[in-house]
Design an enzyme around this catalytic site. Sequence first.
Site, PDB file in Angstrom:
ATOM      1  N   GLY A   1      40.384  36.624  43.092  1.00 15.68           N
ATOM      2  CA  GLY A   1      39.001  36.416  42.667  1.00 15.68           C
ATOM      3  C   GLY A   1      38.531  37.509  41.737  1.00 15.68           C
ATOM      4  O   GLY A   1      39.330  38.309  41.252  1.00 15.68           O
ATOM      5  N   ASN A   2      37.246  37.524  41.458  1.00 11.72           N
ATOM      6  CA  ASN A   2      36.689  38.587  40.613  1.00 11.72           C
ATOM      7  C   ASN A   2      35.299  38.942  41.122  1.00 11.72           C
ATOM      8  O   ASN A   2      34.802  38.334  42.061  1.00 11.72           O
ATOM      9  CB  ASN A   2      36.673  38.149  39.152  1.00 11.72           C
ATOM     10  CG  ASN A   2      35.818  36.924  38.949  1.00 11.72           C
ATOM     11  OD1 ASN A   2      34.603  36.977  39.095  1.00 11.72           O
ATOM     12  ND2 ASN A   2      36.460  35.796  38.636  1.00 11.72           N
ATOM     13  N   ARG A   3      34.685  39.929  40.482  1.00 14.94           N
ATOM     14  CA  ARG A   3      33.461  40.508  41.047  1.00 14.94           C
ATOM     15  C   ARG A   3      32.179  39.897  40.498  1.00 14.94           C
ATOM     16  O   ARG A   3      31.114  40.459  40.674  1.00 14.94           O
ATOM     17  CB  ARG A   3      33.477  42.023  40.792  1.00 14.94           C
ATOM     18  CG  ARG A   3      34.622  42.709  41.506  1.00 14.94           C
ATOM     19  CD  ARG A   3      34.638  44.185  41.204  1.00 14.94           C
ATOM     20  NE  ARG A   3      33.357  44.818  41.510  1.00 14.94           N
ATOM     21  CZ  ARG A   3      32.935  45.943  40.973  1.00 14.94           C
ATOM     22  NH1 ARG A   3      33.680  46.563  40.081  1.00 14.94           N
ATOM     23  NH2 ARG A   3      31.772  46.450  41.310  1.00 14.94           N
TER      24      ARG A   3
END
Length: 409
Positions: free
Chosen positions: A214-216
């Site tokens: 995932g990412n932030r």
Amino acid sequence: MAKPKVVLGVSGGIAAYKACELLRRLTESGHDVRVVPTDSALHFVGEATWSALSGNPVSTEVWESVHEVPHVRIGQAADLVVVAPATADMLAKAAHGLADDLLTNTLLTARCPVVFAPAMHTEMWEHPATQENVATLRRRGAVVIEPAVGRLTGVDTGKGRLPDPAEIFDVCRNILNRHSLARGAAAGPDLAGRHVVVSAGGTREPLDPVRYLGNRSSGKQGYALAKAAAARGARVTLVEANTGIADPAGVDVVHVGTALQLREAVLKAVADADAVVMAAAVADFRPAVYAAGKIKKKDDGGAPTVELVRNPDILAELAAERALPGQVVVGFAAETDDVLVNGREKLRRKGCDLLVVNEVGERKTFGSEENEAVVLASDGAETPVPYGPKEALAETVWDLVLPRLRSAT
Ligand code: CTP
């Protein structure tokens, strides 16, 4: 400075009691509110309540204080009219220009922004008559907030609940803010009659049933864009990935998880859209194989190697194959180094009309309430947006999209 004048129209539905909270929020935030209920609304909440909470007289019909010509004055003097709840009957009257009581007269004389917050049973909302009335009102520039989904009056559930008063209040405040910022009479809902698509959040690419890449991205910028467009009168589809943020009022939200799901939802939504803004952080890669069972540790102390494959570049695809001629395509780019050089190169490579470039850094971009950016345009224009709330950047993006929209049909 004089307090902004708000007319709160209340039509006859059980959700009328929730309008008391909207009224309280409006008065407490410094608005001069005149409540104009319909006769049937008074079956649910009495005149004394409206009068006490607003500090203003309350009447439902045009025959009281005739010398003050209330059926014309109230609408003319208003900075905003919000009808909450708006019943199916009220939407029909407003769409057809009927004027048989004080509220419907007020709607005809108002030249300020008008917001309807509908509440009714799902069948009534979905009926083609109501849908056509809503479309008519939106085409004329009114903001009709999409009803919420949930428990209705009886035991049934579905679409038709009055949106949360806090959400209706947010929509009203955004419209009033915009209206007072944009000087002069031209400050109408300038995206009325337009359909815009916004993607928000960060995609998650599953590795196994418990893990993902995932990412932030928090999704806050995409939500600010969606809310701002709705406040400016657009029909908004928000394709959301993993933000956990509540659906904003007045916005059609499609929930997705992965990049491939986001692509499918966005491509479907843009079929009749005037503009699309890709604010989502889309994973460039996904695991080549999804393990149906949890990947377990091995006794030999080793770690598995995860093979990745490329995800499609949705923004580049949207720009290359515009669903409609003249559709405006906007991208975002978060960069850490050589921000502008990389941004200009990315704008060219992706082929979009506008690229919002921001530097990833402390207090900026991921998860924060603020942002600072430069909006690059394919015609070479560069618009710096100073450090400030994501809402301000959202308004600038729509300000730049607006002149690029094809002329309305
Ligand atoms: N984007 C997209 N599809 C992808 C990746 C990104 O539509 N598979 C969109 C994002 O929504 C954003 C823009 O492209 O609007 C820029 O994303 P970014 O990750 O900065 O661009 P990349 O092409 O992935 O460039 P980089 O090599 O810098 O990662």
